[in-house]
Structure formats: C-alpha cells, structure tokens
Design a protein around this motif. Structure first.
Motif, PDB file in Angstrom:
ATOM      1  N   ASN A 270       0.828  -1.211   0.000  1.00  0.00           N
ATOM      2  CA  ASN A 270       0.000   0.000   0.000  1.00  0.00           C
ATOM      3  C   ASN A 270       0.861   1.258   0.000  1.00  0.00           C
ATOM      4  O   ASN A 270       0.541   2.245  -0.646  1.00  0.00           O
ATOM      5  CB  ASN A 270      -0.910   0.035   1.242  1.00  0.00           C
ATOM      6  CG  ASN A 270      -2.071  -0.924   1.097  1.00  0.00           C
ATOM      7  OD1 ASN A 270      -2.412  -1.330  -0.003  1.00  0.00           O
ATOM      8  ND2 ASN A 270      -2.675  -1.305   2.209  1.00  0.00           N
ATOM      9  N   ILE A 271       1.938   1.206   0.763  1.00  0.00           N
ATOM     10  CA  ILE A 271       2.808   2.390   0.842  1.00  0.00           C
ATOM     11  C   ILE A 271       3.527   2.607  -0.491  1.00  0.00           C
ATOM     12  O   ILE A 271       3.656   3.735  -0.962  1.00  0.00           O
ATOM     13  CB  ILE A 271       3.804   2.277   2.020  1.00  0.00           C
ATOM     14  CG1 ILE A 271       3.023   2.239   3.341  1.00  0.00           C
ATOM     15  CG2 ILE A 271       4.789   3.429   2.012  1.00  0.00           C
ATOM     16  CD1 ILE A 271       3.876   2.277   4.597  1.00  0.00           C
TER      17      ILE A 271
ATOM     18  N   SER B  25       3.143   1.873  10.249  1.00  0.00           N
ATOM     19  CA  SER B  25       4.239   1.809   9.275  1.00  0.00           C
ATOM     20  C   SER B  25       4.639   3.227   8.899  1.00  0.00           C
ATOM     21  O   SER B  25       3.789   4.114   8.839  1.00  0.00           O
ATOM     22  CB  SER B  25       3.799   1.067   8.016  1.00  0.00           C
ATOM     23  OG  SER B  25       3.614  -0.284   8.291  1.00  0.00           O
ATOM     24  N   PHE B  47       1.259   5.296   8.472  1.00  0.00           N
ATOM     25  CA  PHE B  47       0.153   4.481   7.969  1.00  0.00           C
ATOM     26  C   PHE B  47      -0.302   3.494   9.038  1.00  0.00           C
ATOM     27  O   PHE B  47       0.528   2.907   9.734  1.00  0.00           O
ATOM     28  CB  PHE B  47       0.590   3.655   6.749  1.00  0.00           C
ATOM     29  CG  PHE B  47       0.852   4.450   5.511  1.00  0.00           C
ATOM     30  CD1 PHE B  47       1.977   5.250   5.405  1.00  0.00           C
ATOM     31  CD2 PHE B  47      -0.021   4.388   4.435  1.00  0.00           C
ATOM     32  CE1 PHE B  47       2.238   5.978   4.251  1.00  0.00           C
ATOM     33  CE2 PHE B  47       0.228   5.108   3.268  1.00  0.00           C
ATOM     34  CZ  PHE B  47       1.359   5.908   3.181  1.00  0.00           C
ATOM     35  N   ASN B  50      -2.781  -1.984   6.743  1.00  0.00           N
ATOM     36  CA  ASN B  50      -3.737  -2.190   5.642  1.00  0.00           C
ATOM     37  C   ASN B  50      -4.386  -0.923   5.099  1.00  0.00           C
ATOM     38  O   ASN B  50      -5.286  -1.002   4.274  1.00  0.00           O
ATOM     39  CB  ASN B  50      -4.842  -3.183   6.038  1.00  0.00           C
ATOM     40  CG  ASN B  50      -4.275  -4.504   6.489  1.00  0.00           C
ATOM     41  OD1 ASN B  50      -3.311  -4.987   5.881  1.00  0.00           O
ATOM     42  ND2 ASN B  50      -4.804  -5.059   7.554  1.00  0.00           N
ATOM     43  N   GLU B  51      -3.973   0.242   5.586  1.00  0.00           N
ATOM     44  CA  GLU B  51      -4.548   1.492   5.071  1.00  0.00           C
ATOM     45  C   GLU B  51      -3.782   1.936   3.821  1.00  0.00           C
ATOM     46  O   GLU B  51      -2.560   1.772   3.727  1.00  0.00           O
ATOM     47  CB  GLU B  51      -4.475   2.592   6.133  1.00  0.00           C
ATOM     48  CG  GLU B  51      -5.381   2.358   7.329  1.00  0.00           C
ATOM     49  CD  GLU B  51      -6.854   2.529   6.986  1.00  0.00           C
ATOM     50  OE1 GLU B  51      -7.170   3.390   6.158  1.00  0.00           O
ATOM     51  OE2 GLU B  51      -7.675   1.775   7.549  1.00  0.00           O
ATOM     52  N   LYS B  52      -4.528   2.524   2.895  1.00  0.00           N
ATOM     53  CA  LYS B  52      -3.889   2.931   1.640  1.00  0.00           C
ATOM     54  C   LYS B  52      -3.338   4.352   1.697  1.00  0.00           C
ATOM     55  O   LYS B  52      -2.543   4.758   0.839  1.00  0.00           O
ATOM     56  CB  LYS B  52      -4.897   2.813   0.495  1.00  0.00           C
ATOM     57  CG  LYS B  52      -5.217   1.362   0.182  1.00  0.00           C
ATOM     58  CD  LYS B  52      -6.091   1.234  -1.021  1.00  0.00           C
ATOM     59  CE  LYS B  52      -6.238  -0.237  -1.350  1.00  0.00           C
ATOM     60  NZ  LYS B  52      -7.212  -0.508  -2.364  1.00  0.00           N
ATOM     61  N   PRO B  54      -1.865   7.636   4.355  1.00  0.00           N
ATOM     62  CA  PRO B  54      -1.370   7.926   5.703  1.00  0.00           C
ATOM     63  C   PRO B  54      -2.383   8.731   6.502  1.00  0.00           C
ATOM     64  O   PRO B  54      -3.231   9.414   5.914  1.00  0.00           O
ATOM     65  CB  PRO B  54      -0.119   8.767   5.426  1.00  0.00           C
ATOM     66  CG  PRO B  54      -0.347   9.389   4.098  1.00  0.00           C
ATOM     67  CD  PRO B  54      -1.187   8.437   3.316  1.00  0.00           C
TER      68      PRO B  54
END
Lengths: 316, 298
Positions: A270-271, B25, B47, B50-52, B54
């Motif tokens: 995702n990052i 992250s 982040f 699992n988030e797309k 920040p």
C-alpha cells in the motif's frame, strides 16, 4: 583505538592497519589532484570546482536510513568501507563516536579533511581491511555496510564470493554489541535498471545470469571470476541467516540506497502504491507507466521485485 | 527515531488509533533538495496497517541543532490553522497536532493533507488560483492593517536588507523610475512558497503544504506572483494581468493596472534577494535587475 592491535604506520595522521588499496568510481589520479587542490586552495575553491564531481558526497541525506534505527547519542558506530564519508559525517552529528575505515588511504585522507572542516571531533579515520579489522568483539552499536557487501567477494581469501560475503557478515555480527544493528545498503540482483545499465562487474546482464554462466562470461570478457554477487530479497534473507542473523527488516530505497529520498517498508505494498501515485510527478514516461502499475496489484508486486535497491536493517 | 515517534503517537493520540496494539508503518520522504543543508526537513508519513493513505505526517530534522526548522514550521502551520479555523478554507492546510522536544530529539506531528501533486495546465492553474483567492478573501478579515505608502515600504525593505550599500543604491535608483503613488494594499499573510510542488489537488479541493515561509511577507500578491513565475516564466506577466484584477478587487486593494510593474519588482526583490539569499550571493544586483527587465519586458 590504541587499545587494539597495532597499526603498521601513520601517514598524515591516519593509522594503517592494512596495506593501501585504492578503489572507487573516481580514478585515483583525479582524487589525488582534487586533494592537492583542496590543500593548496582551500574548501571554497574546491567546492566551486569539484563538489559536483564526487556524487552526493556532501549531502546530509545519505544516512537517512538511520531514522529506522533507535540511534541515540551514546551509539558507537563502525562505518565499514566508509569511502569519502557520506555516511560517517551525518552519523557523527548524532552519535557518540564513528570509526570509519576503508582500504583506500586516499579516500580516508579526503574524509579526514572533511572531518576537520566540519569540526567533528568524534570520527576516527583509518586504513584497514574488512577481513582483518583491528577491533574488539562486541564493540559497536551499529555497523554500516553501505555499498560494500557486493564488493567483499573480490577478496581472494575465499573460494567463492558468497563465502566471502557470509564471512564479512559474521565478522560484523561478532563486532556488534548484543542488540546492536547492522545496516546494509545494496542493489537488487534483479533490478529493472540492470536490464539497461551495467552490473558491478562492468558488464551488462551479469546479475541476471545464473552464477556459473556469469562466471564464464566474466572470464571470457575480463579474465577473472564474477565476484560482485547481489541477490533478490530471498537471497539476502538466506545470506543473512547463513551468517547467523535472524532479525532483518527490508526497505525499498528510492532513487537508490545512495540517496534514500524515499524509504518504503518492503512488506507494505500500500505504501509503495501511495508513493507512486501521490509523491511522484508524472514528468517521464517511466513514471506514467509506474502510476498505471500502482493501480494493479499483481503488477505492483512484480514492480517491487524489480526495484533498484534495498536498505536492510538487521538486529543482532 | 521512528520507534520514539510511534510511542508518542500511541501515547498522545489514542483516539486516532483504533487499536492500541496497532502496528504503524512509516514512509520516509524528503524532497530532492533536502540534504543540501543541515536544517532541511525530513518527512515521515504514518500508515495504519492495511490502510492505503497515511493518517499522520511527522516532520523531523537530521540534527537537533536544526530544531528551529521544526519549531518554525509547526508554529507557521498553527498560525494558518488559527486564521482558517471554522472558515471555508479550514481544510486547505494540515492541522498542527503536537510538537515533541526532549532536548535530543525534536519532531512535529500534523494531519495529512488529501490530494496529490499534479502537473498544472492552464485549466488546473485557473482552479488553483480561484481556490487561493478564496483563501485570501477568507482571511482578510483578520487584518486591519494596510500598506498606504508603498514607496516608503519598498525603500525601507531595501534599506533594511543585507545588501551592500552600493547595491542598495542601485536598486533604489531603479525603483525611483517606478510609480508607487495611489496604491493601498491590505496586509494579508502570504504562504510564501506556493508552487506546483506544494499544492495537492483532489477532485473538489486543494491543499497547500510546506509552511517554512508562512508569514515571510504580508504583501498581497506575492504568492500568486511566485506561482505564475514558476509555472511559466515567459508568461508570468500576462498571468498577473489576467488574475490580479480579480484578486485585488476581492481583497479590497486599491491599485490600478498601470501600477502593477512596481509591484512586480517588489515581489521579485523579495523573492530573489530576501527569501532566496543564496541566489543573491551568487549573482549581482545588476543581473537581478536585468533578469527582471527581461522577464517582465520592462
């Protein structure tokens, strides 16, 4: 470091623990000339005429990987193969002591001049060989191998480059204090960039070849073995395990580990997608294609496999 | 460092984190020029698993000695937050949340602006300018002060600059040929660095990031001038003539179109001599005047 094995000589204030062995992208004569200019005309003249000739040497961002490590002001750091001090200088600003060594006297001489210019009294500079380092076990909180691990296979002390690399890592493990960190900045064997540019061997495609073919090819073209092994992530994981390390975190460094402007945790796709979609402008075809890739998960997974370089942080 | 940042985020912002055991992250990001100077910033986007996107942005410097960069940036952002609070441009800037300083480490925590960097075309520029003018309009109520004597203001700025005496005289002579009469400008805080790189666009909104230069000046028009200059140097003058009348009318400035040239030079002087000191150290005042004349066809 006078509590350790004796140096053989001191030249310009730099102790020698091994013989001088020059290496580097810059030809030796050019660096000799640059240092002479520096000595005769000073930093102002040097900066105006030479600064851009030594890629990124003077930028403070080269050691930005360090933010992923809980460094504090009591850290003692070993910069192994320190070169011109691209990591030593920024690290010395935030830790207790940096010991910088390199097999090239000329590069250490240049680093010593930089240390003096920056007024950093906490960097020891010396000429030493990776496989004969003059340090006690459990001495360091952090060891830096930035652009070094791929070159240690050039040593003729081992029957193959991988053996040399494992030995180098084992040496680092012994030198680290318990809970200490090893940093490795290195290329990905299967980087997309190696399809259009030269590998460390100076030849094209050698990193992509099976090792035995790369070896034959190298003998054929350059009369010596292929000794600059790089790996993909699984390869590095195995290499580190074989050296006794079990706790490694991988990061993608963009545009490369030498200038880690963007550092992305490897395991977070995702990052990576966020970086490509949001932080990169669409000013080249490559980037436009990357933005499309970022929207398609299997392609993004593949793109990560072909990324140029890694920052690897290993805890002892 | 990020271990400390993570600890502080969990400690100070439990409401923003759904689960105390959540693994955060961190994405390290810095601009291509960050690293040339010791006081350049480093940014971390934070982040959740699992988030797309920040949810927080952390600003750090490479050495504690450069702590003022973080403090200034944080204070500037707070200033903008205060000015835009509860207004229609409230979401144009990130929210300054927390400043950590333990004497060895310093970092600021703020929210993340939505949107992404985009290459501008004329249509996008038009939308950006419209949003920006709305922002300036919305904060003008906070200022009752104005510049009533622009000539005195400009001369004072030049005299107080770090230029050598001879260079000051050259510039004073140059602006002596310009007309500053009958100009009244309300003082409105400028972002100071409105560039394509610092503007994030979403479908219906725009955010401006990087608050290092907020409040550098309160001479209105400085931001738009800088934006046009960087968007297309050869068309900067034309773009100023296209958008300034609407802008000045909206903020209640009193200036006729034939006086724009004197304002342009004032902006140019502030940009090249006061804000970017490193430029004026490399090139002479004569070159700066000459460049201005060429760019603005004077």
């Amino acid at each position: 470091m006078n509590d350790i094995k004796n140096y053989t000589k001191i030249v310009d204030g730099i102790p020698f623990f091994s013989k001088d062995c020059y290496w580097g992208k810059t030809p030796k004569k050019e660096l000799e000339k640059a240092i002479k200019v520096l000595e005769e005309k000073g930093w102002e003249y040097f900066n105006a005429n030479y600064q851009n000739k030594f890629d990124f040497t003077f930028e403070e961002n080269r050691a930005d990987w360090r933010f992923n490590i809980p460094i504090n002001k009591n850290f003692v750091v070993l910069d192994a193969g320190a070169g011109m001090g691209r990591n030593s200088i920024p690290l010395a600003r935030v830790v207790k002591k940096v010991v910088a060594f390199d097999s090239s006297f000329l590069r250490m001489k240049f680093l010593k001049k930089r240390v003096e210019k920056e007024g950093l009294g906490n960097i020891d500079v010396m000429v030493a060989d990776f496989f004969d380092m003059p340090f006690r076990q459990n001495s360091f909180d952090l060891i830096v191998m930035n652009g070094v691990l791929e070159w240690v296979g050039a040593s003729d002390k081992f029957k193959n480059p991988r053996e040399a690399q494992i030995s180098a890592l084992k040496i680092c493990k012994n030198l680290l204090k318990s809970g200490g960190y090893l940093y490795v900045g290195i290329e990905n064997r299967f980087a997309l960039a190696y399809l259009k540019g030269l590998d460390h061997s100076g030849l094209r495609f050698t990193s992509y070849m099976p090792r035995f073919i790369a070896n034959w090819y190298m003998f054929l073209r350059k009369g010596k073995r292929y000794n600059t092994y790089t790996y993909n992530i699984k390869g590095y994981q195995k290499l580190l395990r074989d050296a006794g390390f079990s706790n490694a975190n991988f990061y993608l460094a963009y545009p490369g580990y030498n200038r880690p402007r963007t550092i992305i945790p490897y395991n977070n796709l995702n990052i990576l997608a966020y970086v490509i979609k949001n932080l990169m402008s669409e000013n080249t075809l490559h980037r436009k294609i990357s933005k499309i890739v970022a929207g398609i998960k299997p392609l993004l997974w593949l793109y990560r496999k072909l990324f140029f370089s890694f920052s690897i942080i290993v805890k002892k | 460092m990020i271990q400390l940042v993570e600890k502080i985020i969990i400690e100070k912002f439990p409401d923003l984190i759904d689960n105390i055991n959540v693994k955060l992250s961190f994405l390290k990001y810095s601009t291509p020029s960050s690293g040339k100077n010791l006081d350049d910033k480093v940014i971390f986007f934070v982040f959740k698993a699992n988030e797309k996107s920040p949810f927080l942005c952390v600003k750090i410097v490479r050495t504690y000695l450069a702590k003022n960069t973080v403090i200034k940036n944080f204070d500037n952002l707070k200033k903008l937050n205060d000015l835009t609070n509860n207004g229609k441009c409230e979401n144009m800037f990130a929210k300054a949340l927390y400043l950590f300083d333990d004497g060895e480490n310093i970092f600021s925590i703020e929210t993340v602006c939505p949107g992404k960097k985009t290459k501008f075309n004329k249509k996008k520029l038009k939308n950006v300018v419209r949003e920006y003018i709305n922002f300036q309009d919305s904060i003008k109520k906070n200022s009752n002060e104005s510049i009533d004597d622009l000539e005195y203001f400009a001369k004072d700025l030049i005299k107080k600059s770090n230029l050598k005496e001879l260079d000051k005289q050259k510039i004073l002579r140059f602006i002596g040929q310009m007309s500053f009469k009958d100009i009244r400008l309300p003082r409105i805080i400028q972002h100071g660095d409105v560039t394509e790189d610092n503007i994030l666009l979403e479908k219906d909104s725009m955010s401006i990031v990087d608050c290092d230069f907020v409040g550098f000046t309160d001479v209105p028009g400085f931001d738009l001038f800088g934006l046009f200059y960087r968007f297309n140097q050869s068309e900067a003058k034309k773009l100023c003539y296209e958008y300034f009348p609407e802008y000045f009318a909206k903020i209640g400035a009193d200036i006729s179109v034939d006086k724009y040239d004197s304002l342009f030079f004032l902006y140019y002087f502030m940009e090249h001599i006061l804000r970017k000191k490193h430029i004026s150290e490399r090139i002479s005042v004569d070159e700066i005047i000459s460049d201005f004349k060429i760019t603005y066809k004077m």
